[in-house]
Scaffold this motif. Structure first.
Motif, short mmCIF file in Angstrom:
data_model
loop_
_atom_site.label_atom_id
_atom_site.label_comp_id
_atom_site.label_asym_id
_atom_site.label_seq_id
_atom_site.Cartn_x
_atom_site.Cartn_y
_atom_site.Cartn_z
N LEU A 1 0.84 -1.19 0.00
CA LEU A 1 0.00 0.00 0.00
C LEU A 1 0.88 1.24 0.00
O LEU A 1 1.88 1.30 0.72
CB LEU A 1 -0.90 0.02 1.23
CG LEU A 1 -1.88 -1.14 1.42
CD1 LEU A 1 -2.55 -1.05 2.78
CD2 LEU A 1 -2.91 -1.15 0.31
N ILE B 1 -1.35 -1.07 -4.38
CA ILE B 1 -2.46 -0.11 -4.36
C ILE B 1 -1.94 1.21 -3.83
O ILE B 1 -1.36 1.25 -2.74
CB ILE B 1 -3.62 -0.60 -3.46
CG1 ILE B 1 -4.12 -1.98 -3.88
CG2 ILE B 1 -4.76 0.41 -3.46
CD1 ILE B 1 -5.10 -2.61 -2.88
N ASP B 2 -2.12 2.28 -4.59
CA ASP B 2 -1.82 3.59 -4.05
C ASP B 2 -3.10 4.41 -3.99
O ASP B 2 -4.02 4.23 -4.79
CB ASP B 2 -0.74 4.31 -4.87
CG ASP B 2 -1.27 4.91 -6.16
OD1 ASP B 2 -1.87 6.00 -6.12
OD2 ASP B 2 -1.08 4.29 -7.23
N VAL C 1 -5.18 4.60 3.35
CA VAL C 1 -4.56 3.27 3.28
C VAL C 1 -4.19 2.76 4.68
O VAL C 1 -4.28 1.56 4.94
CB VAL C 1 -3.33 3.25 2.35
CG1 VAL C 1 -3.76 3.45 0.90
CG2 VAL C 1 -2.27 4.26 2.75
N LEU D 1 -7.87 -5.86 0.43
CA LEU D 1 -6.86 -6.61 1.20
C LEU D 1 -7.38 -7.98 1.57
O LEU D 1 -6.62 -8.96 1.54
CB LEU D 1 -6.50 -5.83 2.46
CG LEU D 1 -5.69 -4.54 2.26
CD1 LEU D 1 -5.50 -3.81 3.58
CD2 LEU D 1 -4.34 -4.85 1.62
N ILE E 1 -10.60 -0.37 0.08
CA ILE E 1 -9.23 -0.88 0.14
C ILE E 1 -9.12 -2.00 1.17
O ILE E 1 -8.41 -2.99 0.95
CB ILE E 1 -8.24 0.27 0.39
CG1 ILE E 1 -8.27 1.24 -0.80
CG2 ILE E 1 -6.83 -0.26 0.64
CD1 ILE E 1 -7.43 2.48 -0.63
N LEU F 1 3.32 -1.24 3.95
CA LEU F 1 2.70 0.08 3.83
C LEU F 1 3.79 1.13 3.70
O LEU F 1 4.77 1.11 4.45
CB LEU F 1 1.86 0.37 5.08
CG LEU F 1 1.29 1.78 5.23
CD1 LEU F 1 0.06 1.94 4.34
CD2 LEU F 1 0.90 2.05 6.69
#
Length: 424
Positions: A188, A296-297, A221, A422, A418, A239
């Motif tokens: 993330l 994922i951003d 996030v 996950l 998000i 992260l």
């Protein structure tokens, strides 16, 4: 404490209420569902009830479900504390709602914090501390700050943040419940610009006023990971929060500067207000180095995304159709809104430079036509070709003023999507 009980009904209100969709009788409020887009109607009704000065409600009755209770809570929430929603229904739903509420409140507080109170290092430390409290020994982290960023070749975060007296920082956090050699499933990346003046491409007062929200991607996030962990996440996730203040000073980065990134890509700065993509470029490279199968951003990246999808959808981008479909499925499962915008290989070249491999934008207001896709194309240069990648442009993360659906401030719209991704 005065408690208002709130129920749902499919019956029309008594004639003396006219077309009202919320009616009151003593300490009872009734939301009259019309049958079309009921979640939106419930959220709007919650705003109306909250606007009556009511701070404490108990939801009651058999028509409430997980989605409608969450919609009500989102409409009832405000930037100011001192309110409470008590859930109804089965214990499993109550547990899910409680986990969501904790995660949303964490994100909401961070996003609504003043720029003075939330420095880049404070953002990184608060995110790490909150996740450590949830994950215990499964969570480890490091924070790279100031000049050390240059030593590690994280040139984008350093450049954007060097104009501030408060140093920029990169949080690298590892949630690993599986053991030392476990592969990283998801990485993330969050944009953590704790205040965005625009730099030398200075914003107007109106444009700058809400820029405490420009770390909304980092908050989103982080809250999503915390929610997934609370819900039993059993995969390794890393992260990366890219934290900086974009200010004007004698040390600030300038128009015409050229940054050489860790992967060798050179970037001409043609707009210091297109700083989010400069810090995310570092985060995406760090995420790619983990070997994660999915990156994922999330970022409050472009006004162009807001113009395209409005403020009740988040825009999503990916080179992989299956990744877009998974994001849409995940959003639908938690009743959040996403909409895919175009991303083709030629979008990488839509910000040309005579002096570098690419510019960070186009030197026209708002980045020109297709600005959200062009920004995504820029970011694509820094993503591993082996990874599936989802870019979320958080058009729906913040409301500058109250609307029929939201109070002014952070919405936390995107956290559930998000977190659901996950789990998948």
């Amino acid at each position: 404490m005065n408690i208002m009980t709130v129920t749902l009904t499919t019956e029309a209100p008594a004639s003396h209420w006219g077309k009202a969709d919320v009616t009151f009788q003593g300490s009872l409020a009734t939301i009259h569902l019309s049958g079309s887009d009921e979640l939106r109607q419930v959220q709007m009704a919650a705003r109306k009830i909250r606007n009556q000065g009511i701070n404490y409600v108990q939801l009651d009755g058999g028509l409430w479900n997980l989605h409608s209770q969450w919609a009500f809570a989102q409409g009832f929430a405000t930037a100011k504390a001192g309110y409470q929603v008590d859930w109804c229904g089965n214990d499993a739903d109550k547990e899910i709602l409680n986990h969501r509420a904790v995660a949303a409140q964490f994100a909401r507080k961070l996003i609504n914090d003043t720029p003075e109170d939330l420095s880049p290092l404070s953002l990184a430390n608060q995110a790490a501390s909150w996740l450590k409290n949830i994950g215990g020994d499964h969570v480890s982290f490091t924070i790279i700050e100031g000049q050390e960023l240059l030593e590690k070749k994280w040139v984008g975060i350093h450049a954007v943040g060097r104009g501030s007296e408060r140093p920029p920082a990169l949080l690298e956090l590892d949630f690993n419940p599986l053991g030392a050699d476990a592969p990283v499933s998801v990485a993330l990346v969050g944009k953590g610009i704790t205040f965005d003046s625009g730099g030398y491409s200075l914003k107007s007062t109106e444009g700058m006023l809400a820029m405490k929200c420009d770390m909304g991607g980092a908050a989103t996030v982080t809250a999503a990971l915390g929610l997934a962990m609370k819900s039993g996440l059993n995969k390794r996730v890393k992260l990366f929060l890219c934290c900086a203040e974009n200010l004007v000073s004698g040390r600030a980065f300038k128009l015409g500067d050229i940054l050489t990134y860790k992967n060798g890509t050179t970037v001409e700065v043609v707009n210091t207000d297109a700083e989010g993509r400069l810090v995310l470029a570092d985060g995406l490279q760090a995420a790619s180095e983990t070997g994660a199968g999915l990156i994922i951003d999330a970022a409050t990246l472009t006004g162009a995304a807001v113009m395209a999808v409005g403020s009740n959808y988040n825009a999503i981008f990916s080179p992989q159709t299956a990744t877009l479909q998974l994001a849409q499925k995940s959003a639908a499962a938690v009743s959040e809104n996403v909409w895919p915008l175009p991303l083709d290989p030629w979008h990488k070249d839509m910000c040309p430079s005579a002096y570098a491999d690419t510019a960070n934008s186009r030197p026209v207001k708002g980045g020109g036509a297709g600005g959200a896709s062009n920004a995504a194309g820029f970011l694509w240069r820094f993503v591993s070709p082996q990874a599936n990648w989802l870019h979320v442009d958080l058009a729906a993360a913040f409301e500058s003023s109250a609307s029929a659906l939201w109070a002014a401030g952070a919405t936390t719209h995107g956290v559930l999507t998000i977190a659901e991704l996950l789990k998948d």
